[in-house]
Design a protein around this motif. Structure first.
Motif, PDB file in Angstrom:
ATOM      1  N   VAL A 165      11.316   6.291  16.485  1.00 33.24           N
ATOM      2  CA  VAL A 165      11.807   7.012  15.318  1.00 33.24           C
ATOM      3  C   VAL A 165      10.647   7.661  14.575  1.00 33.24           C
ATOM      4  O   VAL A 165       9.484   7.460  14.904  1.00 33.24           O
ATOM      5  CB  VAL A 165      12.540   6.050  14.355  1.00 33.24           C
ATOM      6  N   ARG A 166      10.984   8.441  13.590  1.00 35.71           N
ATOM      7  CA  ARG A 166       9.940   9.083  12.790  1.00 35.71           C
ATOM      8  C   ARG A 166       9.609   8.230  11.565  1.00 35.71           C
ATOM      9  O   ARG A 166       8.461   8.019  11.241  1.00 35.71           O
ATOM     10  CB  ARG A 166      10.402  10.486  12.378  1.00 35.71           C
ATOM     11  N   GLU A 167      10.645   7.748  10.887  1.00 37.90           N
ATOM     12  CA  GLU A 167      10.397   6.877   9.740  1.00 37.90           C
ATOM     13  C   GLU A 167      10.800   5.459  10.127  1.00 37.90           C
ATOM     14  O   GLU A 167      11.899   5.254  10.633  1.00 37.90           O
ATOM     15  CB  GLU A 167      11.228   7.342   8.535  1.00 37.90           C
ATOM     16  N   PHE A 168       9.906   4.507   9.904  1.00 31.93           N
ATOM     17  CA  PHE A 168      10.240   3.148  10.319  1.00 31.93           C
ATOM     18  C   PHE A 168       9.478   2.115   9.514  1.00 31.93           C
ATOM     19  O   PHE A 168       8.422   2.377   8.950  1.00 31.93           O
ATOM     20  CB  PHE A 168       9.960   2.953  11.810  1.00 31.93           C
ATOM     21  N   LEU A 169      10.050   0.923   9.478  1.00 33.24           N
ATOM     22  CA  LEU A 169       9.414  -0.188   8.783  1.00 33.24           C
ATOM     23  C   LEU A 169       8.475  -0.900   9.755  1.00 33.24           C
ATOM     24  O   LEU A 169       8.863  -1.225  10.871  1.00 33.24           O
ATOM     25  CB  LEU A 169      10.464  -1.185   8.279  1.00 33.24           C
ATOM     26  N   MET A 170       7.264  -1.129   9.287  1.00 34.38           N
ATOM     27  CA  MET A 170       6.301  -1.819  10.132  1.00 34.38           C
ATOM     28  C   MET A 170       5.672  -2.962   9.358  1.00 34.38           C
ATOM     29  O   MET A 170       5.414  -2.841   8.162  1.00 34.38           O
ATOM     30  CB  MET A 170       5.213  -0.840  10.555  1.00 34.38           C
ATOM     31  N   LYS A 171       5.457  -4.060  10.071  1.00 35.57           N
ATOM     32  CA  LYS A 171       4.593  -5.087   9.516  1.00 35.57           C
ATOM     33  C   LYS A 171       3.202  -4.717   9.985  1.00 35.57           C
ATOM     34  O   LYS A 171       2.950  -4.696  11.192  1.00 35.57           O
ATOM     35  CB  LYS A 171       4.986  -6.470  10.045  1.00 35.57           C
ATOM     36  N   ASP A 172       2.332  -4.370   9.075  1.00 33.37           N
ATOM     37  CA  ASP A 172       0.963  -4.096   9.497  1.00 33.37           C
ATOM     38  C   ASP A 172       0.003  -5.025   8.760  1.00 33.37           C
ATOM     39  O   ASP A 172       0.093  -5.206   7.553  1.00 33.37           O
ATOM     40  CB  ASP A 172       0.575  -2.632   9.331  1.00 33.37           C
ATOM     41  N   LEU A 229       1.677  11.790   4.443  1.00 34.28           N
ATOM     42  CA  LEU A 229       2.523  10.602   4.506  1.00 34.28           C
ATOM     43  C   LEU A 229       1.854   9.666   5.508  1.00 34.28           C
ATOM     44  O   LEU A 229       1.625  10.043   6.663  1.00 34.28           O
ATOM     45  CB  LEU A 229       3.932  10.948   4.985  1.00 34.28           C
ATOM     46  N   ALA A 230       1.556   8.449   5.066  1.00 33.97           N
ATOM     47  CA  ALA A 230       0.800   7.528   5.909  1.00 33.97           C
ATOM     48  C   ALA A 230       1.580   7.169   7.166  1.00 33.97           C
ATOM     49  O   ALA A 230       2.762   6.851   7.110  1.00 33.97           O
ATOM     50  CB  ALA A 230       0.455   6.279   5.123  1.00 33.97           C
ATOM     51  N   MET A 231       0.912   7.247   8.310  1.00 31.51           N
ATOM     52  CA  MET A 231       1.526   6.823   9.572  1.00 31.51           C
ATOM     53  C   MET A 231       1.031   5.428   9.933  1.00 31.51           C
ATOM     54  O   MET A 231       1.554   4.794  10.850  1.00 31.51           O
ATOM     55  CB  MET A 231       1.216   7.820  10.675  1.00 31.51           C
ATOM     56  N   THR A 232       0.010   4.968   9.228  1.00 29.29           N
ATOM     57  CA  THR A 232      -0.512   3.624   9.343  1.00 29.29           C
ATOM     58  C   THR A 232      -1.463   3.471   8.154  1.00 29.29           C
ATOM     59  O   THR A 232      -1.715   4.441   7.454  1.00 29.29           O
ATOM     60  CB  THR A 232      -1.195   3.409  10.714  1.00 29.29           C
ATOM     61  N   HIS A 233      -1.968   2.274   7.890  1.00 29.96           N
ATOM     62  CA  HIS A 233      -2.605   2.063   6.591  1.00 29.96           C
ATOM     63  C   HIS A 233      -4.044   1.561   6.625  1.00 29.96           C
ATOM     64  O   HIS A 233      -4.489   0.892   5.692  1.00 29.96           O
ATOM     65  CB  HIS A 233      -1.729   1.121   5.753  1.00 29.96           C
ATOM     66  N   GLU A 234      -4.784   1.889   7.681  1.00 32.82           N
ATOM     67  CA  GLU A 234      -6.181   1.463   7.732  1.00 32.82           C
ATOM     68  C   GLU A 234      -6.984   1.987   6.534  1.00 32.82           C
ATOM     69  O   GLU A 234      -7.762   1.250   5.929  1.00 32.82           O
ATOM     70  CB  GLU A 234      -6.861   1.938   9.024  1.00 32.82           C
ATOM     71  N   GLU A 235      -6.795   3.257   6.206  1.00 34.75           N
ATOM     72  CA  GLU A 235      -7.563   3.843   5.105  1.00 34.75           C
ATOM     73  C   GLU A 235      -7.242   3.154   3.789  1.00 34.75           C
ATOM     74  O   GLU A 235      -8.137   2.793   3.014  1.00 34.75           O
ATOM     75  CB  GLU A 235      -7.264   5.349   4.974  1.00 34.75           C
ATOM     76  N   VAL A 295       7.088   1.223   5.067  1.00 34.56           N
ATOM     77  CA  VAL A 295       7.552   2.379   5.819  1.00 34.56           C
ATOM     78  C   VAL A 295       6.357   3.190   6.319  1.00 34.56           C
ATOM     79  O   VAL A 295       5.385   3.383   5.602  1.00 34.56           O
ATOM     80  CB  VAL A 295       8.436   3.264   4.922  1.00 34.56           C
ATOM     81  N   LYS A 296       6.460   3.604   7.566  1.00 35.52           N
ATOM     82  CA  LYS A 296       5.480   4.534   8.122  1.00 35.52           C
ATOM     83  C   LYS A 296       6.237   5.810   8.459  1.00 35.52           C
ATOM     84  O   LYS A 296       7.412   5.771   8.820  1.00 35.52           O
ATOM     85  CB  LYS A 296       4.887   3.992   9.428  1.00 35.52           C
ATOM     86  N   TYR A 297       5.541   6.919   8.366  1.00 36.80           N
ATOM     87  CA  TYR A 297       6.146   8.155   8.837  1.00 36.80           C
ATOM     88  C   TYR A 297       5.260   8.764   9.913  1.00 36.80           C
ATOM     89  O   TYR A 297       4.068   8.989   9.688  1.00 36.80           O
ATOM     90  CB  TYR A 297       6.367   9.165   7.710  1.00 36.80           C
ATOM     91  N   ARG A 298       5.829   8.994  11.062  1.00 38.50           N
ATOM     92  CA  ARG A 298       5.108   9.701  12.123  1.00 38.50           C
ATOM     93  C   ARG A 298       5.967  10.872  12.570  1.00 38.50           C
ATOM     94  O   ARG A 298       7.117  10.690  12.942  1.00 38.50           O
ATOM     95  CB  ARG A 298       4.832   8.763  13.312  1.00 38.50           C
ATOM     96  N   ASP A 299       5.379  12.043  12.535  1.00 35.84           N
ATOM     97  CA  ASP A 299       6.146  13.234  12.864  1.00 35.84           C
ATOM     98  C   ASP A 299       6.224  13.372  14.376  1.00 35.84           C
ATOM     99  O   ASP A 299       5.643  14.277  14.966  1.00 35.84           O
ATOM    100  CB  ASP A 299       5.483  14.457  12.216  1.00 35.84           C
ATOM    101  N   GLU A 300       6.974  12.462  14.975  1.00 35.11           N
ATOM    102  CA  GLU A 300       7.089  12.385  16.424  1.00 35.11           C
ATOM    103  C   GLU A 300       7.571  13.697  17.029  1.00 35.11           C
ATOM    104  O   GLU A 300       8.504  14.319  16.515  1.00 35.11           O
ATOM    105  CB  GLU A 300       8.106  11.303  16.812  1.00 35.11           C
ATOM    106  N   LEU A 305       0.851  -1.195   0.000  1.00 35.14           N
ATOM    107  CA  LEU A 305       0.000   0.000   0.000  1.00 35.14           C
ATOM    108  C   LEU A 305       0.887   1.245   0.000  1.00 35.14           C
ATOM    109  O   LEU A 305       1.971   1.226   0.570  1.00 35.14           O
ATOM    110  CB  LEU A 305      -0.902  -0.011   1.238  1.00 35.14           C
ATOM    111  N   PRO A 306       0.417   2.313  -0.637  1.00 34.20           N
ATOM    112  CA  PRO A 306       1.281   3.489  -0.805  1.00 34.20           C
ATOM    113  C   PRO A 306       1.526   4.275   0.486  1.00 34.20           C
ATOM    114  O   PRO A 306       0.687   4.310   1.378  1.00 34.20           O
ATOM    115  CB  PRO A 306       0.516   4.346  -1.812  1.00 34.20           C
ATOM    116  N   VAL A 307       2.689   4.898   0.535  1.00 32.07           N
ATOM    117  CA  VAL A 307       3.023   5.767   1.663  1.00 32.07           C
ATOM    118  C   VAL A 307       2.423   7.159   1.457  1.00 32.07           C
ATOM    119  O   VAL A 307       1.954   7.788   2.382  1.00 32.07           O
ATOM    120  CB  VAL A 307       4.560   5.915   1.802  1.00 32.07           C
ATOM    121  N   VAL A 308       2.469   7.633   0.228  1.00 30.10           N
ATOM    122  CA  VAL A 308       1.914   8.953  -0.077  1.00 30.10           C
ATOM    123  C   VAL A 308       0.434   8.797  -0.408  1.00 30.10           C
ATOM    124  O   VAL A 308       0.070   8.024  -1.298  1.00 30.10           O
ATOM    125  CB  VAL A 308       2.663   9.601  -1.263  1.00 30.10           C
TER     126      VAL A 308
END
Length: 563
Positions: A152-159, A106-112, A137-142, A71-74
RNA sequence: CGGGAUGUAGCUCAGUCUGGUAGAGCGUCUGCUUUGGGAGCAGAAUGUCGUCAGUUCGAAUCUGGCUAUCCCGACCA
């Protein structure tokens, strides 16, 4: 891999900006490099570990019927407006515009994104259930990244996201995910503490977090050793005996000059902290929220947010408090106005308390909430601590800290309803799919494995995620030694092992220190001395001592080790 | 977003108080020696002293702004 051709650097000294073991060793071993706060590049050595973790997790996801997607990050603002999260989430969601001035995130998670994919395909109950997952990759502006890969702000997640036709079906899969998570963490040597966690205002019902128990953890966990109740402190249920004194005593104003904190007041009046009442103020939607909890406890802002069904809760300004007839530092809801008052359930039955008199330098003694307060709501609103008792079995609770490695979450129909991920059931009726989501931070897991398994010299990787399976170290420059090392290297490679050969022209000390930083489970050293007897030194990273074994037995012993 | 600290060679840091031409160790490069836990000797290269402004005859050093990084807290679907 021959080290002479590898791309890496190791650092002799502790980097000045690292303080946790995993951060220090990840930098020193040349696994990662910081690009900016909370944003890291992975060097080849670090990526190998990440890829092995991915492989391990992927296997378990496939085992429980998962299908991998991407799924896309942007993503567009519109997508996030569909779920209402565009406005519900604060600055943690990074927003920007593309060249056409179109608002993007920038997606912080991918439910949508996954719900959008699901609604595209889903039409009938016959297609349910299904589970989709990805590594992305997720991006969260921590607000504050910290601890190397821990936060971290950018990280790899298994979702992973599951879709069901009933909550019973979700329950079954939820348990499968739970068990898969235990297997994943156990496989890398971690025994997680599983706690009940906040489901927030996002429509969820039940959620669990898998925690690594460690003093550097950012989350506080409340545990009952007797009945096994385990919960994140922010939502943990508990009991505490309400203070009971003389219920008949009338309110009495006492002079308490400059005593504004519970500690100061209880010391000054020589009364226990739990016989005081703490009054805390928040502002929500322009309304002053007054919260009264036992003096020895804190307010759980998460509990309060859930009660108010809001994600917006600010500390109240003094002007607002004064306008409601209360005085910060000496406050109580007595004779207050224009405020919503919540009394914690652990203090509503108390009596004979010390509480602010709403006058600078004065407190009341002998306050009994049920008698002295008006217009209040009772709620579970205080935060549990080790001072409290288990709500199930009355046993004293204990408190510890943890790093959240993963979470599983029964989402329900929040996303499927708002985004119309619908299907027709057996009766031809349109229904929203019941959803669950399940995440593991891969980089955080990598760091956590180090926190969980290291010595003074570096990480001690579990067999299944070490960057290589075996490292061969040649000692000295003698041609026969170099030849033997290279021959063994080729032999093991042919047998399918992941071999690192330290063929550099370096002193033994340098090679051994680097080997420790890479934490490869088996180290085989060959020197002139060992070769005289056709032997090599066999050393496990997890052991201090080594043994000399025949050069010809290496393959068999290695096969045995990895069997 | 509050509080604290730091920014000088690739790395770890001294020098700043008390202004006067930039330092050490490690690493790198060359040569010799050495080879079982980050070696020894000799030589060499390496800096807009985070940045902008101010004070001064003169600023790494004093003053102010900005910025970056780390730590504590707030925050963390």
């Amino acid at each position: 891999m021959k080290l002479s051709r590898y791309f890496f650097t190791t650092i002799r000294e502790t980097p000045s900006d690292a303080s946790t073991s995993s951060h220090i060793f990840l930098i020193r071993g040349g696994y990662i490099k910081a690009l900016s706060t909370g944003i890291y590049s992975f060097l080849p050595m670090g990526l190998r570990v990440m890829q092995k973790l991915e492989t391990l997790i992927r296997k378990e996801m496939n085992n429980i019927g998962g299908l991998e997607v991407d799924l896309p990050v942007v993503q567009t603002k519109e997508l996030w407006q569909e779920s209402n999260r565009y406005s519900d989430i604060g600055e943690e969601l990074l927003r920007f515009k593309d060249r056409n001035e179109h608002p993007m995130v920038l997606a912080m998670t991918h439910e949508e994104a996954v719900t959008d994919m699901a609604r595209y395909v889903l039409s009938s109950y016959k297609q349910l259930p299904f589970m989709l997952y990805q590594f992305k990759v997720k991006y969260r502006d921590e607000a504050r990244a910290r601890g190397g890969l821990i936060r971290v702000r950018e990280f790899l997640m298994k979702d992973a996201y599951s879709f069901h036709s009933s909550s019973e079906s979700l329950d079954i899969h939820y348990k499968e995910q739970y068990d898969a998570y235990i297997r994943i963490f156990n496989a890398v040597g971690i025994e997680p503490i599983v706690v009940e966690s906040d489901t927030g205002i996002m429509g969820g019902k039940i959620a669990h977090e898998f925690m690594l128990n460690t003093p550097i953890g950012e989350d506080y966990l409340i545990l009952c050793d007797k009945c096994g109740y385990q919960a994140n402190r922010e939502i943990a249920l508990f009991k505490t005996n309400p203070y009971r004194g003389n219920e008949k005593a009338e309110l009495k104003k006492v002079h308490t000059p400059h005593k504004t904190s519970i500690e100061e007041v209880s010391e000054f009046l020589n009364v226990p902290a739990n016989s005081t009442a703490k009054c805390v103020f928040f502002e929500n939607d322009s309304t002053l929220i007054t919260v009264v909890v036992p003096g020895h406890l804190d307010v759980s802002e998460i509990k309060l947010k859930n009660i108010l069904k809001t994600s917006e809760l600010l500390p109240a300004e003094d002007e607002l408090i004064l306008a409601s007839g209360m005085v910060p530092g000496y406050a109580s809801p007595i004779n207050s106005k224009n405020t919503r008052v919540f009394i914690d359930k652990n203090i509503v039955d108390a009596s004979d308390l010390v509480i602010g008199a709403n006058e600078t330098d004065y407190h009341y003694m002998h306050c009994t909430p049920k008698r002295d307060f008006e217009n209040y709501e009772v709620a579970d609103i205080a935060e549990a601590s080790a001072l409290c008792l288990c709500y199930q079995c009355d046993h004293p609770l204990t408190e510890t800290r943890g790093i959240e490695l993963g979470n599983i979450f029964k989402l329900g129909t929040k996303f499927s309803e708002s985004m119309k991920a619908m299907y027709l059931d057996e009766q031809g009726k349109s229904k929203a799919a019941v959803m669950g989501c399940y995440g593991i931070g891969v980089g955080r897991l990598m760091a956590s494995v180090i926190e969980n398994s290291h010595d003074d010299y570096g990480p001690i990787w579990p067999k299944n995620i070490a960057p290589f399976q075996v490292e061969i170290v040649s000692i000295g420059k003698d041609a026969p030694v170099l030849d033997a090392a290279e021959k063994l290297y080729n032999e093991l490679l042919q047998q399918g092992f992941e071999v690192l050969l330290d063929d550099r022209d370096e002193r033994p000390g340098v090679k051994f220190k680097d080997a420790d930083l890479w934490g490869i489970p088996v180290r085989i050293a060959i020197s002139k001395k060992t070769l005289e007897n056709e032997q090599v030194e066999w050393k496990l990273r997890s052991e201090k001592s080594f043994e000399l074994i025949s050069l010809h037995d290496v393959l068999a012993q290695l096969k045995d080790f990895y069997a």
